[in-house]
Design a protein around this motif. Structure first.
Motif, PDB file in Angstrom:
ATOM      1  N   LEU A  12      40.790 111.197  37.319  1.00 58.55           N
ATOM      2  CA  LEU A  12      40.499 110.192  36.289  1.00 58.55           C
ATOM      3  C   LEU A  12      39.025 110.223  35.885  1.00 58.55           C
ATOM      4  O   LEU A  12      38.695 110.046  34.713  1.00 58.55           O
ATOM      5  CB  LEU A  12      40.881 108.795  36.788  1.00 58.55           C
ATOM      6  CG  LEU A  12      42.385 108.507  36.859  1.00 58.55           C
ATOM      7  CD1 LEU A  12      42.617 107.146  37.505  1.00 58.55           C
ATOM      8  CD2 LEU A  12      43.000 108.550  35.476  1.00 58.55           C
ATOM      9  N   ALA A  13      38.140 110.447  36.857  1.00 54.81           N
ATOM     10  CA  ALA A  13      36.711 110.532  36.559  1.00 54.81           C
ATOM     11  C   ALA A  13      36.431 111.738  35.652  1.00 54.81           C
ATOM     12  O   ALA A  13      35.620 111.653  34.719  1.00 54.81           O
ATOM     13  CB  ALA A  13      35.897 110.620  37.840  1.00 54.81           C
ATOM     14  N   ALA A  14      37.123 112.863  35.926  1.00 50.12           N
ATOM     15  CA  ALA A  14      36.949 114.047  35.078  1.00 50.12           C
ATOM     16  C   ALA A  14      37.449 113.766  33.660  1.00 50.12           C
ATOM     17  O   ALA A  14      36.801 114.136  32.670  1.00 50.12           O
ATOM     18  CB  ALA A  14      37.688 115.236  35.685  1.00 50.12           C
ATOM     19  N   LYS A  15      38.606 113.084  33.550  1.00 49.81           N
ATOM     20  CA  LYS A  15      39.132 112.731  32.219  1.00 49.81           C
ATOM     21  C   LYS A  15      38.176 111.780  31.503  1.00 49.81           C
ATOM     22  O   LYS A  15      37.937 111.910  30.305  1.00 49.81           O
ATOM     23  CB  LYS A  15      40.510 112.084  32.345  1.00 49.81           C
ATOM     24  CG  LYS A  15      41.615 113.053  32.664  1.00 49.81           C
ATOM     25  CD  LYS A  15      42.958 112.334  32.742  1.00 49.81           C
ATOM     26  CE  LYS A  15      44.074 113.288  33.121  1.00 49.81           C
ATOM     27  NZ  LYS A  15      45.371 112.585  33.217  1.00 49.81           N
TER      28      LYS A  15
ATOM     29  N   ALA B 285      34.966 111.531  31.946  1.00 45.40           N
ATOM     30  CA  ALA B 285      33.789 112.297  31.522  1.00 45.40           C
ATOM     31  C   ALA B 285      34.101 113.088  30.256  1.00 45.40           C
ATOM     32  O   ALA B 285      33.273 113.170  29.341  1.00 45.40           O
ATOM     33  CB  ALA B 285      33.341 113.229  32.648  1.00 45.40           C
ATOM     34  N   ALA B 286      35.303 113.683  30.187  1.00 48.45           N
ATOM     35  CA  ALA B 286      35.694 114.431  28.993  1.00 48.45           C
ATOM     36  C   ALA B 286      35.786 113.499  27.784  1.00 48.45           C
ATOM     37  O   ALA B 286      35.350 113.848  26.672  1.00 48.45           O
ATOM     38  CB  ALA B 286      37.024 115.134  29.227  1.00 48.45           C
ATOM     39  N   LEU B 287      36.347 112.317  27.988  1.00 42.08           N
ATOM     40  CA  LEU B 287      36.447 111.349  26.890  1.00 42.08           C
ATOM     41  C   LEU B 287      35.067 110.887  26.430  1.00 42.08           C
ATOM     42  O   LEU B 287      34.821 110.743  25.229  1.00 42.08           O
ATOM     43  CB  LEU B 287      37.297 110.151  27.310  1.00 42.08           C
ATOM     44  CG  LEU B 287      38.804 110.406  27.405  1.00 42.08           C
ATOM     45  CD1 LEU B 287      39.504 109.181  27.972  1.00 42.08           C
ATOM     46  CD2 LEU B 287      39.368 110.750  26.035  1.00 42.08           C
ATOM     47  N   GLU B 288      34.167 110.636  27.380  1.00 45.83           N
ATOM     48  CA  GLU B 288      32.816 110.235  27.015  1.00 45.83           C
ATOM     49  C   GLU B 288      32.127 111.334  26.229  1.00 45.83           C
ATOM     50  O   GLU B 288      31.411 111.068  25.264  1.00 45.83           O
ATOM     51  CB  GLU B 288      32.012 109.874  28.264  1.00 45.83           C
ATOM     52  CG  GLU B 288      32.407 108.552  28.880  1.00 45.83           C
ATOM     53  CD  GLU B 288      31.670 108.258  30.173  1.00 45.83           C
ATOM     54  OE1 GLU B 288      31.017 109.184  30.716  1.00 45.83           O
ATOM     55  OE2 GLU B 288      31.749 107.107  30.638  1.00 45.83           O
ATOM     56  N   SER B 289      32.333 112.572  26.644  1.00 42.75           N
ATOM     57  CA  SER B 289      31.757 113.706  25.923  1.00 42.75           C
ATOM     58  C   SER B 289      32.318 113.775  24.501  1.00 42.75           C
ATOM     59  O   SER B 289      31.576 113.989  23.537  1.00 42.75           O
ATOM     60  CB  SER B 289      32.046 115.009  26.674  1.00 42.75           C
ATOM     61  OG  SER B 289      31.603 116.109  25.931  1.00 42.75           O
ATOM     62  N   ALA B 290      33.638 113.582  24.376  1.00 45.36           N
ATOM     63  CA  ALA B 290      34.264 113.591  23.051  1.00 45.36           C
ATOM     64  C   ALA B 290      33.729 112.445  22.197  1.00 45.36           C
ATOM     65  O   ALA B 290      33.476 112.613  20.997  1.00 45.36           O
ATOM     66  CB  ALA B 290      35.773 113.496  23.180  1.00 45.36           C
ATOM     67  N   LEU B 291      33.522 111.274  22.811  1.00 43.88           N
ATOM     68  CA  LEU B 291      32.963 110.136  22.078  1.00 43.88           C
ATOM     69  C   LEU B 291      31.539 110.427  21.602  1.00 43.88           C
ATOM     70  O   LEU B 291      31.167 110.067  20.484  1.00 43.88           O
ATOM     71  CB  LEU B 291      32.983 108.878  22.937  1.00 43.88           C
ATOM     72  CG  LEU B 291      34.337 108.191  23.082  1.00 43.88           C
ATOM     73  CD1 LEU B 291      34.233 107.045  24.077  1.00 43.88           C
ATOM     74  CD2 LEU B 291      34.817 107.681  21.733  1.00 43.88           C
TER      75      LEU B 291
END
Length: 153
Positions: free
Chosen positions: A50-53, A55-61
């Motif tokens: 979940l932390a990796a997801k 982080a990916a979402l934050e990067s996409a944001l």
């Protein structure tokens, strides 16, 4: 010495408590501990996923925010270019009207000059015709040479 007595009491209590727990109950506690360790491990793995997801979402944001900022900047630049073009168009339109008015004035003067030229051509032609008549006409009998030449200006 007091510390030694306290340590010996704790050790004796620990041995005494361990000696009184039946082996079946110890085995059940060991199994329960192992089950809790497996659950803890699986929850830890799930949390890391979940932390990796996240982080990916934050990067996409962050990428979306960057793209939005670039789009806003491009929109502002386009609006500025549009405003500049509108100002230039208004200036050119004013200049075109001025040139049209000047052209109309020039055409009016050209017509006036053409009319004057026509009048001057007529006057010149009539003057030349009059001179030619005076030269070709025989002098009137009895008229003096000064009268035949015409009035003196």
């Amino acid at each position: 010495m007091r510390h030694l007595l306290a340590a010996w009491s704790v050790a004796w209590l620990g041995v005494g408590c361990a000696a009184t727990i039946p082996p079946e109950r110890l085995q059940a506690q060991v199994l329960e501990t192992e089950r809790w360790q497996r659950e803890y491990q699986s929850e830890r793995e799930r949390t890391e996923a979940l932390a990796a997801k996240l982080a990916a979402l934050e990067s996409a944001l962050e990428e979306l925010a960057q793209e939005r900022a670039e789009a806003e900047q491009a929109r502002a630049e386009a609006e500025q270019a549009r405003a500049t073009a509108a100002e230039e168009l208004a200036r050119l339109e004013t200049e075109r009207h001025t040139l049209e008015e000047h052209n109309a004035q020039l055409l009016a003067r050209q017509r006036e000059l053409a009319a004057l030229h026509e009048e001057l051509s007529d006057v010149w032609y009539e003057s030349a015709l009059e001179r030619a008549r005076r030269r070709t006409q025989p002098p009137l009998p009895g008229a003096t040479s000064t009268e035949a030449a015409g009035p003196v200006p």
